[in-house]
Design a protein around this motif. Sequence first.
Motif, PDB file in Angstrom:
ATOM      1  N   THR A   1       0.855  -1.194   0.000  1.00 60.05           N
ATOM      2  CA  THR A   1       0.000   0.000   0.000  1.00 60.05           C
ATOM      3  C   THR A   1       0.886   1.237   0.000  1.00 60.05           C
ATOM      4  O   THR A   1       2.069   1.161   0.318  1.00 60.05           O
ATOM      5  N   GLN A   2       0.262   2.357  -0.352  1.00 65.63           N
ATOM      6  CA  GLN A   2       1.009   3.620  -0.297  1.00 65.63           C
ATOM      7  C   GLN A   2       0.054   4.750   0.048  1.00 65.63           C
ATOM      8  O   GLN A   2      -1.049   4.839  -0.515  1.00 65.63           O
ATOM      9  N   LEU A   3       0.484   5.614   0.946  1.00 70.75           N
ATOM     10  CA  LEU A   3      -0.312   6.773   1.325  1.00 70.75           C
ATOM     11  C   LEU A   3      -0.269   7.778   0.176  1.00 70.75           C
ATOM     12  O   LEU A   3       0.816   8.184  -0.255  1.00 70.75           O
ATOM     13  N   THR A   4      -1.435   8.162  -0.343  1.00 71.64           N
ATOM     14  CA  THR A   4      -1.425   9.042  -1.510  1.00 71.64           C
ATOM     15  C   THR A   4      -2.620   9.993  -1.516  1.00 71.64           C
ATOM     16  O   THR A   4      -3.654   9.732  -0.888  1.00 71.64           O
ATOM     17  N   SER A   5      -2.453  11.098  -2.227  1.00 72.99           N
ATOM     18  CA  SER A   5      -3.531  12.083  -2.352  1.00 72.99           C
ATOM     19  C   SER A   5      -4.443  11.689  -3.506  1.00 72.99           C
ATOM     20  O   SER A   5      -3.973  11.332  -4.592  1.00 72.99           O
ATOM     21  N   LEU A   6      -5.729  11.771  -3.293  1.00 73.28           N
ATOM     22  CA  LEU A   6      -6.698  11.418  -4.329  1.00 73.28           C
ATOM     23  C   LEU A   6      -7.380  12.682  -4.871  1.00 73.28           C
ATOM     24  O   LEU A   6      -7.337  13.751  -4.235  1.00 73.28           O
ATOM     25  N   MET A   7      -7.988  12.519  -6.041  1.00 75.87           N
ATOM     26  CA  MET A   7      -8.601  13.682  -6.689  1.00 75.87           C
ATOM     27  C   MET A   7      -9.819  14.195  -5.930  1.00 75.87           C
ATOM     28  O   MET A   7     -10.262  15.319  -6.148  1.00 75.87           O
ATOM     29  N   ASP A   8     -10.388  13.373  -5.051  1.00 78.15           N
ATOM     30  CA  ASP A   8     -11.542  13.842  -4.283  1.00 78.15           C
ATOM     31  C   ASP A   8     -11.116  14.641  -3.052  1.00 78.15           C
ATOM     32  O   ASP A   8     -11.932  14.960  -2.179  1.00 78.15           O
ATOM     33  N   GLY A   9      -9.824  14.941  -2.961  1.00 75.01           N
ATOM     34  CA  GLY A   9      -9.346  15.771  -1.860  1.00 75.01           C
ATOM     35  C   GLY A   9      -9.012  15.015  -0.590  1.00 75.01           C
ATOM     36  O   GLY A   9      -8.696  15.629   0.424  1.00 75.01           O
ATOM     37  N   THR A  10      -9.048  13.700  -0.668  1.00 79.14           N
ATOM     38  CA  THR A  10      -8.708  12.906   0.511  1.00 79.14           C
ATOM     39  C   THR A  10      -7.310  12.295   0.352  1.00 79.14           C
ATOM     40  O   THR A  10      -6.751  12.269  -0.750  1.00 79.14           O
ATOM     41  N   ILE A  11      -6.790  11.822   1.449  1.00 76.70           N
ATOM     42  CA  ILE A  11      -5.531  11.073   1.441  1.00 76.70           C
ATOM     43  C   ILE A  11      -5.830   9.673   1.959  1.00 76.70           C
ATOM     44  O   ILE A  11      -6.488   9.519   2.990  1.00 76.70           O
ATOM     45  N   ALA A  12      -5.396   8.676   1.199  1.00 74.69           N
ATOM     46  CA  ALA A  12      -5.733   7.301   1.589  1.00 74.69           C
ATOM     47  C   ALA A  12      -4.533   6.387   1.383  1.00 74.69           C
ATOM     48  O   ALA A  12      -3.642   6.669   0.579  1.00 74.69           O
ATOM     49  N   ASP A  13      -4.525   5.302   2.145  1.00 75.37           N
ATOM     50  CA  ASP A  13      -3.497   4.265   1.984  1.00 75.37           C
ATOM     51  C   ASP A  13      -4.026   3.299   0.926  1.00 75.37           C
ATOM     52  O   ASP A  13      -4.820   2.405   1.233  1.00 75.37           O
ATOM     53  N   VAL A  14      -3.604   3.479  -0.321  1.00 74.34           N
ATOM     54  CA  VAL A  14      -4.219   2.729  -1.416  1.00 74.34           C
ATOM     55  C   VAL A  14      -3.363   1.514  -1.789  1.00 74.34           C
ATOM     56  O   VAL A  14      -2.143   1.518  -1.598  1.00 74.34           O
ATOM     57  N   PRO A  15      -3.984   0.471  -2.334  1.00 79.83           N
ATOM     58  CA  PRO A  15      -3.224  -0.726  -2.752  1.00 79.83           C
ATOM     59  C   PRO A  15      -2.282  -0.431  -3.916  1.00 79.83           C
ATOM     60  O   PRO A  15      -2.555   0.462  -4.736  1.00 79.83           O
ATOM     61  N   CYS A  16      -1.183  -1.182  -3.979  1.00 81.91           N
ATOM     62  CA  CYS A  16      -0.210  -1.048  -5.071  1.00 81.91           C
ATOM     63  C   CYS A  16      -0.009  -2.424  -5.703  1.00 81.91           C
ATOM     64  O   CYS A  16       0.400  -3.368  -5.013  1.00 81.91           O
ATOM     65  N   GLU A  17      -0.266  -2.482  -6.994  1.00 82.64           N
ATOM     66  CA  GLU A  17      -0.123  -3.743  -7.717  1.00 82.64           C
ATOM     67  C   GLU A  17       1.341  -4.210  -7.691  1.00 82.64           C
ATOM     68  O   GLU A  17       2.269  -3.406  -7.899  1.00 82.64           O
ATOM     69  N   ASP A  18       1.549  -5.489  -7.475  1.00 82.20           N
ATOM     70  CA  ASP A  18       2.905  -6.083  -7.484  1.00 82.20           C
ATOM     71  C   ASP A  18       3.856  -5.442  -6.482  1.00 82.20           C
ATOM     72  O   ASP A  18       5.083  -5.424  -6.695  1.00 82.20           O
ATOM     73  N   ARG A  19       3.335  -4.891  -5.425  1.00 81.44           N
ATOM     74  CA  ARG A  19       4.180  -4.324  -4.367  1.00 81.44           C
ATOM     75  C   ARG A  19       3.777  -4.961  -3.031  1.00 81.44           C
ATOM     76  O   ARG A  19       2.678  -5.495  -2.894  1.00 81.44           O
ATOM     77  N   TYR A  20       4.675  -4.858  -2.067  1.00 84.86           N
ATOM     78  CA  TYR A  20       4.459  -5.554  -0.790  1.00 84.86           C
ATOM     79  C   TYR A  20       4.846  -4.666   0.398  1.00 84.86           C
ATOM     80  O   TYR A  20       5.793  -3.877   0.298  1.00 84.86           O
ATOM     81  N   ASN A  21       4.095  -4.806   1.457  1.00 82.41           N
ATOM     82  CA  ASN A  21       4.515  -4.235   2.738  1.00 82.41           C
ATOM     83  C   ASN A  21       5.199  -5.349   3.523  1.00 82.41           C
ATOM     84  O   ASN A  21       4.695  -6.476   3.586  1.00 82.41           O
ATOM     85  N   ILE A  22       6.330  -5.023   4.109  1.00 83.48           N
ATOM     86  CA  ILE A  22       7.137  -6.041   4.783  1.00 83.48           C
ATOM     87  C   ILE A  22       7.354  -5.628   6.235  1.00 83.48           C
ATOM     88  O   ILE A  22       7.756  -4.493   6.506  1.00 83.48           O
ATOM     89  N   VAL A  23       7.070  -6.539   7.143  1.00 85.69           N
ATOM     90  CA  VAL A  23       7.361  -6.304   8.560  1.00 85.69           C
ATOM     91  C   VAL A  23       8.454  -7.281   8.992  1.00 85.69           C
ATOM     92  O   VAL A  23       8.306  -8.495   8.844  1.00 85.69           O
TER      93      VAL A  23
END
Lengths: 165, 171
Positions: free
Chosen positions: B96-118
């Motif tokens: 996921t990645q935190l990003t600004s959207l055109m509706d004026g919100t900021i959201a943690d959106v999914p990213c294709e072929d990417r991974y969050n690692i802990v």
Amino acid sequence: MERNTHPFRLRLNLFDIILLIVAVAVAGGLLWFSARSSQNDQQTPTASTVEYTVLFRRMTPGTSQLIQVGDSLVDTIKNYQLGTVLSIDIQPAVTQVLDQESKTYVDAVVEGYDDVYLTVSASCTQTDDSILVDGGYDLRVGQTTYVRGPGYMGSGPVISIERGE
Amino acid sequence: MTIMDRNGRLFGKISIIDVIVVLAVVVLAAALYVKTHQPETGVNVTEQYITYQVKMTNQPQYVVDALAVGDQLYDKERSTNGSLGEIIQIDVEPGTQLTSLMDGTIADVPCEDRYNIVLTVRGKGLYNEKDGYMLNRIYALGANSSRNLNTKYAWFTVGVLNVALDDQAAQ
């Protein structure tokens, strides 16, 4: 005035001898301690060969054809010798873009541009925590490289390093 | 008999200069003992295992592949006194990645072929209320900090999720 004509004679009493022994023991202890500390800090580097893959992102049209197996690669910043190209894999360039409708980052092909995967072999020295190519280039996955070959340049991340057993 | 005679000798036998030199040597010997037998912080406490979790977001597959349980973690930008611990667990989830959207919100959106690692990492160090967690006695680490870390094979930027003491004392 009477001149001192007696030759110098070192005369040590028992107390002086004990003092000398203690001082020498302390000095020896300090030397031993500092030698042990520096021994713990140092790792012995071993010379070996490493095989790694670097991705040249978004090469401009036609330039990927300039890369040949056997090319020698050089770091463009500090001129480290980064090794010899073993194989080349040319793919359409892909980047991530935000799809505002689905609110998802998706892969998008960049028409006309290439992503080039180069497998490279290089001499290196390895320690417990690093792989140094050409004596000083710290090689790690995720790190961006800036590279030149004969007549071309490219940049992008190291994407794999073969693990030695 | 006087304590010190006219030649500066104690009880007529030992030179006062010799006594001073002996005292200096004893102090040196004591300093050597303290240096070799006490912790570098000057606090006589036993190191404990410290377990912490760090997270990286929106990573490509090749970063996932470059990590392995058992790898040692380092920070080249700070004094660490060696390894910051061993990776004992790797959890991978969709990126996921935190990003600004055109509706004026900021959201943690999914990213294709990417991974969050802990990464769950176990190191050694000290904890006290004043300094918090000190890996290897010198490397301060706390939740919400951001660090550029590396293993022998990979380099990455992480955010620290949590840090906690293990129950048992480190060997």
